[in-house]
Design a protein around this motif. Structure first.
Motif, PDB file in Angstrom:
ATOM      1  N   UNK A 150       0.821  -1.224  -0.069  1.00 45.55           N
ATOM      2  CA  UNK A 150      -0.032   0.059  -0.102  1.00 45.55           C
ATOM      3  C   UNK A 150       0.729   1.214  -0.034  1.00 45.55           C
ATOM      4  N   UNK A 151       1.752   1.267   1.094  1.00 46.00           N
ATOM      5  CA  UNK A 151       2.950   2.527   0.988  1.00 46.00           C
ATOM      6  C   UNK A 151       3.631   2.552  -0.435  1.00 46.00           C
ATOM      7  N   UNK A 152       4.055   1.392  -1.156  1.00 44.45           N
ATOM      8  CA  UNK A 152       4.668   1.553  -2.172  1.00 44.45           C
ATOM      9  C   UNK A 152       3.993   2.092  -3.308  1.00 44.45           C
ATOM     10  N   UNK A 153       2.670   2.021  -3.312  1.00 50.49           N
ATOM     11  CA  UNK A 153       1.585   2.718  -4.475  1.00 50.49           C
ATOM     12  C   UNK A 153       1.487   4.030  -4.179  1.00 50.49           C
ATOM     13  N   UNK A 154       1.903   4.551  -2.807  1.00 49.30           N
ATOM     14  CA  UNK A 154       1.675   5.806  -2.577  1.00 49.30           C
ATOM     15  C   UNK A 154       2.953   6.503  -2.154  1.00 49.30           C
TER      16      UNK A 154
END
Length: 341
Positions: A199-203
């Motif tokens: 989730x963090x990698x996409x944001x």
């Protein structure tokens, strides 16, 4: 060539925006210090402490262990970078601290040594190594490990220098503060990485902006505290300008030293690039939160972080130009392996 120029322009756009926000925050702090002081109505002392913990939680959750493993094999590069970061740099800082103590205020010189004792920066070192077509896994490994080592080594180095200067710094309390506010959130982030890492990698944009936002808040609060304490009236502008010049000289000396030594050791250009960038850079993202912990309640915190603020902006600009030059040289080398500028 056009791709390099485009990438460099984007990087400069980011740098310029961040610089403008930082300068605006400092300007507001100088004009209206009561609002943003640690004990002011915004309670920024508490807000920034929570922000620091969350930043390191996000760093831990975003760190890929696979990337670390991929870059862990080149031990010569790792020894080089960590030696420059935690041996050569602090030695230079100590030399400056001792030789200039009769010429510059103690708080400013302590800020210079603090700069020298900090870990390398992660994001810009990796980005510029990639731009320069260098050993990216090696840059990721060294920059990340440097940050982890710095959580323990930087407080120890600062404690030794402060104690030697006759002042007091409770080292145990400082290490405990680092462990609770930096290491613990980082470890929790690593534990929760399987759940939130994707989730963090996409944001990444959101987390990067939050990271920078916390830095701006800490700088703003620090300068508010310094202004409220009347600190800027104690020093002439020439003194502060001298420290800014000192930070610039320090950057060029270390860049030159890392480049010369890496070439003398016979590093291929792919390894020379992260050796120079990781070995010369200092982390604002780690340094500002660490300063808040190590110098908690210090009225001169704004002065203490001033050399780091100057050095950080200079290293981004100068190393961006170097990355572009490295990329062009690498292109030439691929056509003629004998060519090395």
């Amino acid at each position: 060539m056009s791709k390099i120029v485009s990438t460099l322009k984007k990087l400069y756009d980011v740098i310029d925006g961040f610089v403008l926000i930082m300068l605006a925050a400092i300007g507001i702090a100088l004009l209206a210090s009561e609002v943003g002081s640690s004990k002011g109505p915004l309670h920024l002392g508490v807000v920034t402490s929570l922000g620091v913990a969350l930043v390191f939680f996000l760093h831990g959750a975003a760190l890929s262990r696979d990337q670390l493993v991929a870059g862990a094999r080149n031990w010569q590069l790792h020894v080089f970078v960590q030696a420059f970061t935690y041996v050569v740099f602090p030695m230079i800082g100590l030399l400056l601290f001792l030789s200039l103590r009769n010429a510059l205020p103690a708080d400013l010189l302590l800020g210079v040594f603090f700069l020298c004792a900090l870990p390398s920066t992660v994001s810009s070192s990796v980005a510029m190594t990639s731009m320069a077509r260098g050993n990216v896994p090696g840059a990721i490994f060294n920059a990340t490990i440097s940050g982890l080592i710095g959580m323990a080594v930087t407080p120890v180095l600062m404690g030794l220098v402060i104690s030697a200067s006759g002042a007091a710094m409770p080292l145990g309390k400082a290490l405990t503060g680092v462990a609770l506010q930096l290491l613990l959130p980082f470890a929790l982030g690593q534990l929760l990485r399987p759940l939130i890492g994707g989730w963090l990698a996409r944001r990444k944009q959101i987390t990067n902006k939050f990271d920078r936002g916390v830095i701006v808040l800490i700088v703003y609060s620090s300068f508010c505290d310094a202004t409220a304490a009347g600190l800027w009236h104690q020093y002439r502008w020439q003194t502060i300008a001298a420290v800014m010049a000192l930070a610039a000289v320090l950057l060029f000396v270390v860049l030159g030293a890392t480049t010369v030594v890496a070439r003398r050791l016979g590093f291929p250009v792919e390894d020379e690039i992260p050796a120079v960038f990781c070995g010369s850079k200092k982390s604002l993202a780690n340094g500002i939160p660490m300063a808040k912990i190590l110098f908690v309640g210090h009225p001169a915190l704004g002065l203490l972080v001033l050399p780091l603020l100057v050095y950080h902006q200079l290293q981004l600009i100068v190393c961006s130009v170097m990355a572009s030059r490295y990329a062009m040289r690498e292109s030439v080398q691929r056509q003629d392996p004998r060519a090395r500028a």
